[in-house]
Design a protein around this motif. Structure first.
Motif, short mmCIF file in Angstrom:
data_model
loop_
_atom_site.label_atom_id
_atom_site.label_comp_id
_atom_site.label_asym_id
_atom_site.label_seq_id
_atom_site.Cartn_x
_atom_site.Cartn_y
_atom_site.Cartn_z
N VAL A 133 0.89 -1.09 -0.04
CA VAL A 133 -0.17 0.02 0.04
C VAL A 133 0.92 1.11 -0.17
O VAL A 133 1.61 1.32 0.96
N THR A 134 0.67 2.01 -0.92
CA THR A 134 1.57 3.28 -1.26
C THR A 134 0.67 4.31 -1.57
O THR A 134 -0.51 4.47 -1.32
N THR A 135 1.16 5.47 -1.98
CA THR A 135 0.35 6.74 -2.16
C THR A 135 0.68 7.15 -3.85
O THR A 135 1.39 6.62 -4.72
N ASN A 136 -0.12 8.11 -4.09
CA ASN A 136 -0.11 8.64 -5.63
C ASN A 136 0.69 9.83 -5.50
O ASN A 136 0.86 10.32 -6.62
N HIS A 137 1.61 10.28 -4.63
CA HIS A 137 2.74 11.38 -4.63
C HIS A 137 3.90 10.70 -4.46
O HIS A 137 4.95 11.43 -3.87
N GLU A 138 4.38 9.43 -4.97
CA GLU A 138 5.70 8.81 -4.84
C GLU A 138 6.65 9.30 -5.84
O GLU A 138 6.27 9.51 -6.71
N HIS A 139 7.87 9.34 -5.31
CA HIS A 139 8.96 9.70 -6.38
C HIS A 139 9.27 8.40 -7.01
O HIS A 139 9.24 7.23 -6.48
N GLY A 140 9.72 8.58 -8.22
CA GLY A 140 10.39 7.58 -9.03
C GLY A 140 11.38 6.65 -8.40
O GLY A 140 11.45 5.48 -8.78
N GLY A 141 12.07 7.22 -7.53
CA GLY A 141 13.19 6.47 -6.81
C GLY A 141 12.63 5.40 -6.04
O GLY A 141 13.28 4.28 -5.91
N GLY A 142 11.23 5.36 -5.43
CA GLY A 142 10.74 4.22 -4.89
C GLY A 142 9.85 3.56 -5.79
O GLY A 142 9.57 2.24 -5.66
N LEU A 143 9.15 4.24 -6.66
CA LEU A 143 8.21 3.37 -7.55
C LEU A 143 9.10 2.68 -8.71
O LEU A 143 8.33 1.51 -8.91
N THR A 144 10.23 2.76 -8.71
CA THR A 144 10.79 2.13 -9.95
C THR A 144 11.28 0.72 -9.24
O THR A 144 10.75 -0.22 -9.95
N PRO A 145 11.86 0.56 -8.16
CA PRO A 145 11.89 -0.72 -7.53
C PRO A 145 10.56 -1.55 -7.13
O PRO A 145 10.60 -2.53 -7.23
N LEU A 146 9.70 -0.54 -6.97
CA LEU A 146 8.50 -1.28 -6.55
C LEU A 146 7.77 -1.96 -7.79
O LEU A 146 7.40 -3.04 -7.87
N GLN A 147 8.02 -1.04 -9.03
CA GLN A 147 7.59 -1.68 -10.47
C GLN A 147 8.46 -2.99 -10.61
O GLN A 147 7.81 -4.06 -11.24
N ILE A 148 10.08 -3.21 -10.08
CA ILE A 148 10.54 -4.12 -10.75
C ILE A 148 10.02 -5.20 -9.94
O ILE A 148 9.83 -6.24 -10.33
N ALA A 149 9.56 -5.09 -8.57
CA ALA A 149 9.11 -6.07 -7.56
C ALA A 149 7.59 -6.77 -8.27
O ALA A 149 7.44 -7.71 -8.18
N ILE A 150 6.96 -5.74 -8.97
CA ILE A 150 5.73 -6.13 -9.51
C ILE A 150 5.95 -7.07 -10.58
O ILE A 150 4.98 -8.11 -10.84
N ASP A 151 6.78 -6.45 -11.56
CA ASP A 151 6.99 -7.37 -12.70
C ASP A 151 7.79 -8.57 -12.36
O ASP A 151 7.50 -9.71 -13.17
N ARG A 152 8.63 -8.68 -11.43
CA ARG A 152 9.42 -10.04 -11.19
C ARG A 152 8.93 -10.98 -10.37
O ARG A 152 8.86 -11.96 -10.44
N TYR A 153 8.17 -10.39 -9.33
CA TYR A 153 7.73 -11.38 -8.21
C TYR A 153 6.04 -11.56 -8.12
O TYR A 153 5.68 -12.16 -7.44
N GLY A 154 5.37 -10.85 -9.10
CA GLY A 154 3.95 -10.66 -8.88
C GLY A 154 3.35 -9.90 -7.75
O GLY A 154 2.25 -9.95 -7.38
#
Length: 464
Positions: A133-154
């Motif tokens: 659970v995160t927010t709509n005001h996050e920086h790419g520095g956090g969103l990028t590794p989160l997206q990697i976790a989304i793509d890699r681990y589901g």
């Protein structure tokens, strides 16, 4: 803020409201002027160009002269000795850690906030279906590794829409996260972690860590904080706050060299957060043994107040590093400890509060995207809509022109920035607002803010 906090209440509007606002800002200015001699001495520690007023510390700070000299001497010594940068920099971690309220085994000198967020998020052994659970005001520095976790681990992400402006309180954030977690669990989702920025880089709202940590502990979640703006601005004790990961910058408000950061990794269980330590594996390390210590697996982390192993030493060991750079970060931290971290925080927030009141006085409080009245939500970042025509806030080109002309058309010129502020979650079709963001730090004073507000008011009228 001490006496400044007693000057609470809204400003703006007409009649007696304007008179009250003027009285309020006058009192705040008097308070800021009481220690002018001290802050003039602090300002003299820097080499800033006097033809500009640098108010974009949220992007980059400025090393003090003594840190610059130290960096230069260390670099020259390294060159003379043909030295290397191997090691885990224990001496520097021991020096820095007390200023952040943690033990040396919990503090890593990282390369920047983004690097620390990658290490934090990608070191967690995620499972398919885990929800962050995160927010709509996050920086790419956090969103990028989160997206990697989304793509890699589901992994799945669920985004909380954050409020803006002054009409909000710290409790609102706890309620927003709590409601979203409850909603997801009713749907059968496995919520595993909360990730948020404190403060957000868009509005400067200090998402209240203590209140959000209560939600974290209540649900047994992993806590990941993008604290890019915390080191050097706020005098937080991270052990008392208890988050699992906090990644901050060393080159912004802390005024260390570029490519430096402060990463806090919870490495023991304290009363501040009795939640078990999450399993965690280094993803960037040249000092990773199969077991630590012998016979103890990495997933078997401390269950009490004594660390099982020095996780910071492992994360700090990444081959031959730039030793002068990290030693100079430690020197910058030493300077802050000498000035007094709490003193810096109080001054930064007092300047920011004065600026927010001046904006509310001129433009009206509804133009602020940063809260001003709940002290738990304050940071030294201030974001607002400066345009004469409020609807122009959706015009990114005009916003960029405003920032450029504030530097070029005034003497001294003012260095600020603009930033897009999402008004809803991605994909909603609601246009972003392009607001301006101002950073107030220890080389500013009330007169700088007065000149800035006058210049912004003048420019907003000229731009129509």
């Amino acid at each position: 803020l001490g006496p400044l906090a007693a000057c609470g209440g809204d400003s703006g509007g007409g009649g007696s409201g304007v008179a009250h606002a003027a009285t309020k800002t006058g009192a705040m200015r008097t308070q800021l002027a009481q220690d002018t001699g001290f802050w003039n001495q602090v300002e003299a520690m820097f080499t800033l160009d006097p033809t500009k007023v640098f108010m974009n510390i949220g992007t980059a700070g400025s090393m003090p002269k003594e840190v610059l000299d130290y960096f230069d001497n260390e670099s020259r010594q390294l060159a003379r000795d043909s030295g290397n940068g191997y090691g885990n920099f224990l001496a520097q971690r021991q020096q820095i850690a007390p200023g952040f309220g943690v033990d040396p085994d919990e503090l890593v000198m990282s390369y920047n906030t983004s690097a620390g967020m990658c290490v934090s998020i990608l070191g967690i052994p995620w499972q398919r279906g885990d929800v962050v659970v995160t927010t709509n005001h996050e920086h790419g520095g956090g969103l990028t590794p989160l997206q990697i976790a989304i793509d890699r681990y589901g992994v799945e992400a669920s985004y909380v829409k954050l409020p803006i402006g002054n009409n909000q309180s710290a409790g609102d954030y706890a309620n927003l996260f709590e409601a979203r977690i409850q909603q997801l669990r009713v749907q059968g989702k496995r919520v595993r972690a909360m990730m948020w920025s404190a403060p957000t880089y868009k509005t400067g709202t200090m998402l209240p860590i203590a209140e959000l940590m209560e939600v974290v502990k209540r649900h047994g979640l992993i806590s990941i904080v993008d604290g890019a703006h915390l080191p050097g601005m706020m005098a937080y004790n991270y052990a008392e706050l208890g988050m699992d990961f906090m990644s901050g910058a060393g080159h912004k408000w802390q005024c260390g060299p570029g490519s430096t950061g402060i990463l806090i990794v919870r490495n023991k269980v304290r009363t501040s957060n009795p939640t078990p330590l999450p399993p965690f594996f280094p993803v960037l390390s040249s000092g990773y043994p199969p077991t630590q210590p012998p016979g103890v697996k990495w997933a078997e982390r401390a269950t009490g107040s004594t660390a099982t192993y020095d996780i910071a030493a492992v994360l700090q060991s990444t081959g031959s590093m730039n030793a002068p750079m990290f030693r100079s970060l430690a020197k910058a931290c030493e300077v802050w400890d000498r000035i007094g971290r709490q003193k810096i925080e109080t001054y930064d927030l007092a300047l920011s509060s004065y600026l927010k009141e001046k904006i509310a006085e001129r433009w009206g409080v509804d133009r602020l995207y940063s809260p001003k009245d709940d002290p738990k939500l304050l940071s030294a970042l201030t974001s607002f809509n400066p345009f004469a025509n409020a609807a122009d806030v959706t015009n990114s080109q005009k916003s960029s022109q405003f920032v450029a002309r504030l530097l070029s058309d005034y003497a001294p010129g003012f260095v600020i920035r603009n930033v897009n502020c999402p008004m809803d979650v991605a994909g909603s079709g609601v246009p972003d607002h392009w607001i301006v963001r101002i950073s107030t730090h220890l080389w500013h004073d009330a007169a700088d803010i007065d000149r800035l507000v006058d210049a912004m008011w003048d420019l907003s009228r000229k731009m129509g």
